[in-house]
Each structure stands twice: as C-alpha cells, then as structure tokens.
Motif scaffolding. Structure first.
Motif, PDB file in Angstrom:
ATOM      1  N   ARG A   6       0.828  -1.201   0.000  1.00 62.06           N
ATOM      2  CA  ARG A   6       0.000   0.000   0.000  1.00 62.06           C
ATOM      3  C   ARG A   6       0.865   1.255   0.000  1.00 62.06           C
ATOM      4  O   ARG A   6       0.609   2.217  -0.741  1.00 62.06           O
ATOM      5  CB  ARG A   6      -0.922  -0.016   1.228  1.00 62.06           C
ATOM      6  CG  ARG A   6      -1.766   1.234   1.418  1.00 62.06           C
ATOM      7  CD  ARG A   6      -2.751   1.463   0.298  1.00 62.06           C
ATOM      8  NE  ARG A   6      -3.582   2.633   0.525  1.00 62.06           N
ATOM      9  CZ  ARG A   6      -4.292   3.240  -0.411  1.00 62.06           C
ATOM     10  NH1 ARG A   6      -4.269   2.788  -1.653  1.00 62.06           N
ATOM     11  NH2 ARG A   6      -5.033   4.282  -0.100  1.00 62.06           N
ATOM     12  N   VAL A   7       1.915   1.261   0.838  1.00 59.64           N
ATOM     13  CA  VAL A   7       2.832   2.406   0.889  1.00 59.64           C
ATOM     14  C   VAL A   7       3.504   2.620  -0.465  1.00 59.64           C
ATOM     15  O   VAL A   7       3.612   3.750  -0.948  1.00 59.64           O
ATOM     16  CB  VAL A   7       3.901   2.189   1.985  1.00 59.64           C
ATOM     17  CG1 VAL A   7       5.034   3.198   1.835  1.00 59.64           C
ATOM     18  CG2 VAL A   7       3.272   2.304   3.366  1.00 59.64           C
ATOM     19  N   ALA A  12       4.077   6.025  -5.218  1.00 61.11           N
ATOM     20  CA  ALA A  12       4.070   6.082  -6.678  1.00 61.11           C
ATOM     21  C   ALA A  12       3.010   7.058  -7.186  1.00 61.11           C
ATOM     22  O   ALA A  12       3.157   7.652  -8.264  1.00 61.11           O
ATOM     23  CB  ALA A  12       3.817   4.690  -7.240  1.00 61.11           C
ATOM     24  N   ALA A  13       1.946   7.234  -6.384  1.00 58.68           N
ATOM     25  CA  ALA A  13       0.858   8.134  -6.784  1.00 58.68           C
ATOM     26  C   ALA A  13       1.144   9.595  -6.440  1.00 58.68           C
ATOM     27  O   ALA A  13       0.465  10.495  -6.950  1.00 58.68           O
ATOM     28  CB  ALA A  13      -0.450   7.699  -6.108  1.00 58.68           C
ATOM     29  N   LEU A  24      -0.620  16.185   0.580  1.00 59.36           N
ATOM     30  CA  LEU A  24      -0.474  16.077   2.020  1.00 59.36           C
ATOM     31  C   LEU A  24      -1.255  14.887   2.568  1.00 59.36           C
ATOM     32  O   LEU A  24      -0.797  14.196   3.480  1.00 59.36           O
ATOM     33  CB  LEU A  24      -0.946  17.371   2.693  1.00 59.36           C
ATOM     34  CG  LEU A  24      -0.037  18.588   2.526  1.00 59.36           C
ATOM     35  CD1 LEU A  24      -0.663  19.822   3.155  1.00 59.36           C
ATOM     36  CD2 LEU A  24       1.343  18.324   3.125  1.00 59.36           C
ATOM     37  N   ALA A  25      -2.442  14.637   1.996  1.00 59.95           N
ATOM     38  CA  ALA A  25      -3.250  13.500   2.445  1.00 59.95           C
ATOM     39  C   ALA A  25      -2.533  12.185   2.146  1.00 59.95           C
ATOM     40  O   ALA A  25      -2.504  11.270   2.986  1.00 59.95           O
ATOM     41  CB  ALA A  25      -4.618  13.533   1.766  1.00 59.95           C
ATOM     42  N   LEU A  26      -1.939  12.098   0.954  1.00 63.58           N
ATOM     43  CA  LEU A  26      -1.197  10.885   0.591  1.00 63.58           C
ATOM     44  C   LEU A  26       0.026  10.712   1.504  1.00 63.58           C
ATOM     45  O   LEU A  26       0.307   9.611   1.980  1.00 63.58           O
ATOM     46  CB  LEU A  26      -0.755  10.963  -0.869  1.00 63.58           C
ATOM     47  CG  LEU A  26      -1.842  10.827  -1.929  1.00 63.58           C
ATOM     48  CD1 LEU A  26      -1.268  11.127  -3.318  1.00 63.58           C
ATOM     49  CD2 LEU A  26      -2.437   9.428  -1.910  1.00 63.58           C
ATOM     50  N   SER A  34       3.729   3.689   7.757  1.00 58.43           N
ATOM     51  CA  SER A  34       5.156   3.394   7.926  1.00 58.43           C
ATOM     52  C   SER A  34       5.632   3.525   9.361  1.00 58.43           C
ATOM     53  O   SER A  34       6.837   3.371   9.626  1.00 58.43           O
ATOM     54  CB  SER A  34       5.988   4.331   7.027  1.00 58.43           C
ATOM     55  OG  SER A  34       5.662   4.170   5.667  1.00 58.43           O
ATOM     56  N   MET A  35       4.741   3.782  10.295  1.00 57.77           N
ATOM     57  CA  MET A  35       5.154   3.943  11.689  1.00 57.77           C
ATOM     58  C   MET A  35       5.847   2.695  12.257  1.00 57.77           C
ATOM     59  O   MET A  35       6.788   2.828  13.051  1.00 57.77           O
ATOM     60  CB  MET A  35       3.955   4.324  12.553  1.00 57.77           C
ATOM     61  CG  MET A  35       3.532   5.776  12.392  1.00 57.77           C
ATOM     62  SD  MET A  35       4.887   6.956  12.676  1.00 57.77           S
ATOM     63  CE  MET A  35       5.263   6.605  14.391  1.00 57.77           C
TER      64      MET A  35
END
Length: 245
Positions: A6-7, A12-13, A24-26, A34-35
């Motif tokens: 997903r990350v 990539a997007a 910013l949302a992405l 990724s935490m």
C-alpha cells in the motif's frame, strides 16, 4: 494488499497529486502506515539516554524527508530508501545532540569507529579486542584509542558512585566537603598525573571511570582477571591520592 505494498502504491501516486491538499493526504497516510518501520529503527537506539518518544519524532521527520525525496523511477522500493534515511537521521541526532558535554567532531567520529571495530573484532576474535588491536583496525595510535574511550564520558552524564560496594567510585577519591573551587583545582591537578600513568594503569582507569565499565567488563576487554583489574585500580587510586597529598 499489505501495508508495504500500500505504501509503495501511495508513494508512486504522489507525483500525480492534483494539488497540495491531495499530496499532504497521501503523505500523511504513508507516514501512518510506515510507523512500524520508524519504531523499529528507533528501537535500535533505545537505552542510550534519549526518550523513545523523542527518537520516534526524529524518525518521523526523517521519514517525511524520505517521502519527499523518493524517486520511484530509480527502481528501489520505498522501504529500501527510507530505512537508511531514518537510521542516518537518528545517528546524526545522537552525534550532534546526544552528548552531555560538547566534544570535537573528530572525537565523536572516532568513538563511532571504535564502537564499530570493537563489535567486528569481538565477533572475529571471540573476545573483546585490546586497545592495540582496536588501534590497528581503526588505523590510529593506541593513545588516540584511549582518547576516544575517554571522550565517551561526554556521551551521557554518569554517577560518581561505584557500580557496587566492591568497586571504588570517584566519590571515594574526592573530599566530600570540597567546594566548587576546590573541585576545579583538584581536576586540573589530576590531569598531569593521568598523563604520567603507565599505559595499562591509564587504560584501566579510563575504562572504569570514563567508559563506565565494570571490573568484569574491563577484565574481559584487556584479557586479565577481575582480581588483577581490582588490584590495578586500588594501586592507581592510592598512587593518585598520595601524589595529590
């Protein structure tokens, strides 16, 4: 789809985001997913006197840098790029801010070289390396190795008391009723005496009081018995007391 996949899809997007709010949302979603990576990296630096919350904060800022700088066109996975970035910022944090007393960058870097070489030599030799072996591995003199070990005292504040009742602490060598001026005078008086000590006595003293090592750890590192280390410490401290009068 796993969090890692997903990350990768989200980073990539990012270049195709239509405006700053979408970007910013992405990025926020990437950071949230990724935490675990950040906590894993921060965990490698636990126990060094810095709160875990502070380490995680440093890691998150580094992760944001990684998101902004990552280029999917290079072919490497985002995690492959992010981990060295986060670890690098954590190391920089300790190098620049984790010292109780500021020391020259040369000594900070020497300390890191000593630490790496000690780990590698310990694995290769099956025991702790001697200062001479460390000096050969790092490419410096034994005196510089001892200087690097001595500089480690600035990495964190430590107690003047011994580790246990069987080991003397620095508090036992100082008058308890001395005022600040007496302590400054005493410290300056000790410096030339330390320089005159034989290499082995100086090494043991630095490891014990400036490297914060126990007698057992010192014995393992220099290849002697713990009893021998105890005798060296006792003899050296008595000699310093006598010379100080």
């Amino acid at each position: 789809m796993s969090d890692r996949e997903r990350v990768q899809a989200l980073v990539a997007a990012l270049p195709a985001a239509v405006d700053e709010s979408e970007r910013l949302a992405l990025r926020n979603e990437i950071v949230e997913l990724s935490m675990p990576l950040v906590r894993h990296c921060a965990g490698q630096f636990s126990g060094r006197g810095e709160p875990m919350e502070d380490l995680i904060q440093v890691g998150v800022l580094a992760l944001i840098q990684a998101v902004d700088r990552y280029d999917a066109g290079h072919g490497a996975a985002f995690s492959t790029y992010a981990v060295p970035t986060v670890l690098g910022e954590l190391k920089k944090h300790f190098r620049d801010k984790g010292w109780a007393v500021r020391v020259p960058r040369r000594l900070q870097e020497l300390r890191e070289q000593i630490s790496r070489s000690r780990s590698e030599l310990s694995l290769a030799l099956g025991r702790s390396p001697t200062p001479a072996e460390l000096a050969a591995a790092v490419g410096v003199s034994v005196e510089e190795i001892l200087e690097g070990l001595e500089s480690a005292q600035a990495y964190r504040s430590q107690s003047l008391h011994g580790a246990d009742d069987d080991e003397p602490g620095l508090d036992q060598t100082l008058p308890s009723d001395a005022d600040d001026y007496d302590l400054v005078e005493l410290r300056e008086s000790i410096k030339p005496l330390l320089k005159k000590l034989p290499a082995r006595e100086k090494q043991v003293l630095l490891l014990r009081f400036f490297g914060n090592r126990s007698q057992r750890e010192i014995a393992e590192e220099i290849g002697v018995s713990q009893m021998h280390v105890s005798r060296v410490l006792t003899r050296t401290l008595e000699s310093l007391r006598a010379e100080l009068g």
